[in-house]
Design an enzyme around this catalytic site. Structure first.
Site, PDB file in Angstrom:
ATOM      1  N   CYS A   1       0.791  -1.235   0.000  1.00 26.36           N
ATOM      2  CA  CYS A   1       0.000   0.000   0.000  1.00 26.36           C
ATOM      3  C   CYS A   1       0.824   1.286   0.000  1.00 26.36           C
ATOM      4  CB  CYS A   1      -0.933  -0.004   1.216  1.00 26.36           C
ATOM      5  SG  CYS A   1      -2.123  -1.351   1.170  1.00 26.36           S
TER       6      CYS A   1
HETATM    7  N1  LIG Z   1      -2.685  -6.563   1.820  1.00 27.76           N
HETATM    8  C1  LIG Z   1      -3.188  -5.558   2.497  1.00 27.76           C
HETATM    9  O1  LIG Z   1      -2.981  -5.435   3.677  1.00 27.76           O
HETATM   10  C2  LIG Z   1      -4.074  -4.516   1.838  1.00 27.76           C
HETATM   11  C3  LIG Z   1      -4.662  -3.535   2.656  1.00 27.76           C
HETATM   12  C4  LIG Z   1      -5.511  -2.617   2.064  1.00 27.76           C
HETATM   13  C5  LIG Z   1      -5.751  -2.656   0.695  1.00 27.76           C
HETATM   14  N2  LIG Z   1      -5.149  -3.625  -0.074  1.00 27.76           N
HETATM   15  C6  LIG Z   1      -5.466  -3.658  -1.502  1.00 27.76           C
HETATM   16  O2  LIG Z   1      -6.271  -4.792  -1.763  1.00 27.76           O
HETATM   17  C7  LIG Z   1      -5.989  -5.321  -3.058  1.00 27.76           C
HETATM   18  C8  LIG Z   1      -5.623  -6.784  -2.953  1.00 27.76           C
HETATM   19  O3  LIG Z   1      -4.434  -6.898  -2.200  1.00 27.76           O
HETATM   20  P1  LIG Z   1      -3.945  -8.261  -1.562  1.00 27.76           P
HETATM   21  O4  LIG Z   1      -2.888  -7.877  -0.581  1.00 27.76           O
HETATM   22  O5  LIG Z   1      -5.076  -9.087  -1.090  1.00 27.76           O
HETATM   23  O6  LIG Z   1      -3.278  -8.948  -2.844  1.00 27.76           O
HETATM   24  P2  LIG Z   1      -2.798 -10.491  -2.959  1.00 27.76           P
HETATM   25  O7  LIG Z   1      -1.762 -10.489  -3.995  1.00 27.76           O
HETATM   26  O8  LIG Z   1      -2.501 -11.027  -1.599  1.00 27.76           O
HETATM   27  O9  LIG Z   1      -4.100 -11.253  -3.467  1.00 27.76           O
HETATM   28  C9  LIG Z   1      -4.665 -11.037  -4.711  1.00 27.76           C
HETATM   29  C10 LIG Z   1      -5.267 -12.339  -5.204  1.00 27.76           C
HETATM   30  O10 LIG Z   1      -5.910 -12.056  -6.435  1.00 27.76           O
HETATM   31  C11 LIG Z   1      -5.682 -13.146  -7.305  1.00 27.76           C
HETATM   32  N3  LIG Z   1      -5.890 -12.698  -8.678  1.00 27.76           N
HETATM   33  C12 LIG Z   1      -5.091 -11.970  -9.473  1.00 27.76           C
HETATM   34  N4  LIG Z   1      -5.667 -11.747 -10.656  1.00 27.76           N
HETATM   35  C13 LIG Z   1      -6.875 -12.351 -10.622  1.00 27.76           C
HETATM   36  C14 LIG Z   1      -7.936 -12.486 -11.539  1.00 27.76           C
HETATM   37  N5  LIG Z   1      -7.881 -11.933 -12.751  1.00 27.76           N
HETATM   38  N6  LIG Z   1      -9.017 -13.183 -11.150  1.00 27.76           N
HETATM   39  C15 LIG Z   1      -9.087 -13.745  -9.913  1.00 27.76           C
HETATM   40  N7  LIG Z   1      -8.117 -13.645  -9.005  1.00 27.76           N
HETATM   41  C16 LIG Z   1      -7.021 -12.958  -9.349  1.00 27.76           C
HETATM   42  C17 LIG Z   1      -4.258 -13.572  -7.005  1.00 27.76           C
HETATM   43  O11 LIG Z   1      -4.021 -14.896  -7.434  1.00 27.76           O
HETATM   44  C18 LIG Z   1      -4.245 -13.429  -5.479  1.00 27.76           C
HETATM   45  O12 LIG Z   1      -4.649 -14.611  -4.838  1.00 27.76           O
HETATM   46  C19 LIG Z   1      -4.902  -4.419  -3.643  1.00 27.76           C
HETATM   47  O13 LIG Z   1      -5.486  -3.412  -4.394  1.00 27.76           O
HETATM   48  C20 LIG Z   1      -4.266  -3.818  -2.407  1.00 27.76           C
HETATM   49  O14 LIG Z   1      -3.660  -2.583  -2.677  1.00 27.76           O
HETATM   50  C21 LIG Z   1      -4.325  -4.556   0.477  1.00 27.76           C
END
Ligand SMILES: NC(=O)c1ccc[n+]([C@@H]2O[C@H](COP(=O)([O-])OP(=O)(O)OC[C@H]3O[C@@H](n4cnc5c(N)ncnc54)[C@H](O)[C@@H]3O)[C@@H](O)[C@H]2O)c1
Length: 450
Positions: free
Chosen positions: A288
């Site tokens: 982030c």
């Molecule tokens: N990790 C955090 O703490 C956090 C906090 C706030 C916001 N976010 C936001 O949330 C979003 C997700 O982050 P995250 O940390 O969960 O990411 P991540 O990489 O842990 O998980 C994303 C998942 O999406 C899957 N994926 C990718 N492309 C795909 C598709 N086309 N169809 C289906 N699945 C697909 C991946 O395989 C993965 O399992 C991002 O925008 C991030 O900025 C994350």
């Protein structure tokens, strides 16, 4: 298949826990969200393109450290399952998208995960469904990217509901944006207590999303538009990024002046108003804070608007790993050793304490800078017994046992995991460079605070 045609019947189904919820992207954000809805007795289906993750979950196992396998097994018993087959989305009433939004190498938004997800799901959507994007993104994404893609690729001239389209009838798709605000590793604020910000394209979308999230979050905050909700998430993270840059800069000044920045922050924190503590460190990491501000600066250029705070904060924070390496170099020189001939052990490589997440970790940059300077670099991290090749690294190494701390010329604490016994580690080290103030209260000439 859902035959709901009015908002009131959609809400009634929600009250009766008949709503079938789809979570797309079962990562750090999506998986906990799926489990929360499952605990509330909803039927939840998780969608991911990663077949290995899907198989792991369907086996009742976990791939995220802080989520116990029992939790997954419990959700499985309650009906949760995962799939790679997007055609099943047709059966769902609510579709929540939690896919990555990283940066391209030139610091512009990489929207490919969001775009490919929406393109893949659009043919399986229908009127009466609620679709919410949770991924962090620039203001305008929902209105200018999501909605047109859905309308272009949806079947039977599918439309997205807009204000003024009607009242109770759901003759189209409800679309909203609701940012994820989770703070990984924060055990003091349960996820349910983090208010959920929501902005719908249409008031019916906002109403449906507020009701849906209201089942798992104690408070929801309805906003006037998706763009306002998108901007809210960016404001929060830019506020954090800028303030971290401020203390990182002041830390360097304090070190030069012989003042303890941590003592100063503690004292300033006693002020009951107008001050919020931020802490310095070896740089910023995670999915982030190092990423999100650039989404806004990229967007701002399209409006010919400057974002000087974002650029300056980025500059200061990105210089921190170099400052840390310089500190290590000087500490070694004082002991008559050059960095090029030194063996350095990094303690903690996760981007923050007690998380199993390496994304954008400053440890990776520090690793690289030390190796380029000729040092022999190893690491220890209880969350990473071994590290292979990732999006931005190729460490291909195993965690070094802590018993071997004494073999290194310098131990560099990058991430202050709570499992470490700092007094024992300082005792066993030759030089202990502390970027996190984890050795506060320990008196030793071996400690170099930075
Ligand atoms: N990790 C955090 O703490 C956090 C906090 C706030 C916001 N976010 C936001 O949330 C979003 C997700 O982050 P995250 O940390 O969960 O990411 P991540 O990489 O842990 O998980 C994303 C998942 O999406 C899957 N994926 C990718 N492309 C795909 C598709 N086309 N169809 C289906 N699945 C697909 C991946 O395989 C993965 O399992 C991002 O925008 C991030 O900025 C994350």
């Amino acid at each position: 298949m859902n035959s709901t045609h009015t908002l009131s019947s959609w809400l009634a189904r929600l009250d009766a826990r008949e709503t079938h919820i789809a979570i797309i992207g079962l990562g750090y954000v999506g998986l906990p969200l799926a489990l929360l809805f499952s605990e509330e007795c909803f039927r939840v289906t998780g969608f991911d393109i990663d077949a290995e993750k899907v198989a792991t979950l369907n086996d009742g196992r976990s791939y995220i450290h802080r989520i116990e396998p029992e939790h997954i097994a419990g959700a499985r018993a309650a009906g949760f399952r995962a799939t790679t087959d997007f055609s099943e989305l047709h059966e769902c009433d609510a579709i929540l998208i939690c896919v990555p939004t990283p940066l391209h190498p030139d610091h512009t938004p990489d929207m490919s995960f969001v775009t490919s997800t929406v393109e893949a799901l659009a043919p399986h959507t229908h009127a009466g469904q609620l679709l919410v994007l949770e991924s962090t993104t620039y203001p305008g994404t929902t209105d200018e990217l999501i909605v047109p893609t859905l309308e272009r690729l949806g079947r039977n001239n599918l439309r997205v509901l807009r204000n003024g389209d009607g009242h109770d009838t759901l003759e189209g798709l409800m679309v909203a944006f609701s940012p994820e605000r989770e703070d990984p590793g924060n055990l003091t604020t349960p996820r349910r207590e983090i208010p959920k910000v929501i902005g719908g394209v249409d008031t019916r979308a906002t109403q449906a999303a507020v009701a849906l999230y209201g089942t798992i979050f104690n408070r929801t905050v309805a906003m006037s538009s998706p763009s306002a909700a998108e901007m809210t998430k960016l404001l929060e993270n830019i506020y954090r990024c800028v303030n971290i840059a401020l203390v990182n800069e002041l830390k360097q000044l304090c070190l030069a002046m012989g003042i303890d920045i941590w003592e100063v922050i503690d004292a300033a924190s006693t002020k009951p108003f107008g001050f919020q503590a931020f802490y310095p460190g070896p740089g910023i990491g995670g999915h982030c804070i190092p990423v999100d501000p650039f989404y806004l600066s990229w967007r701002a250029k399209q409006f010919n608007q400057p974002t000087r705070f974002i650029e300056l904060a980025g500059e200061v924070n990105e210089a921190m790993p170099g400052f840390v390496v310089h500190t290590v170099e000087r500490a070694l020189e004082r002991e008559g050793k050059s960095l090029a001939e030194a063996k350095v052990l990094l303690l903690g490589i996760a981007y923050k304490r007690d998380v199993d997440d390496l994304r954008e970790s400053p440890a990776l940059t520090i690793f690289d800078l030390l190796e380029r300077a000729g040092a022999s670099v190893s690491y220890n991290d209880p969350f990473f017994p071994e590290v292979g090749v990732g999006r931005k690294y190729a460490l291909k190494r195993q965690s070094t046992a802590l018993e071997r701390v004494g073999d290194f010329d310098c131990v560099l604490l990058v991430t202050d995991h709570s499992a470490y016994d700092y007094a024992a580690l300082v005792e066993a080290s030759k030089i202990f460079v502390d970027t996190r103030n984890a050795t506060r209260g320990i008196a030793s000439g071996k400690i170099v605070r930075c």
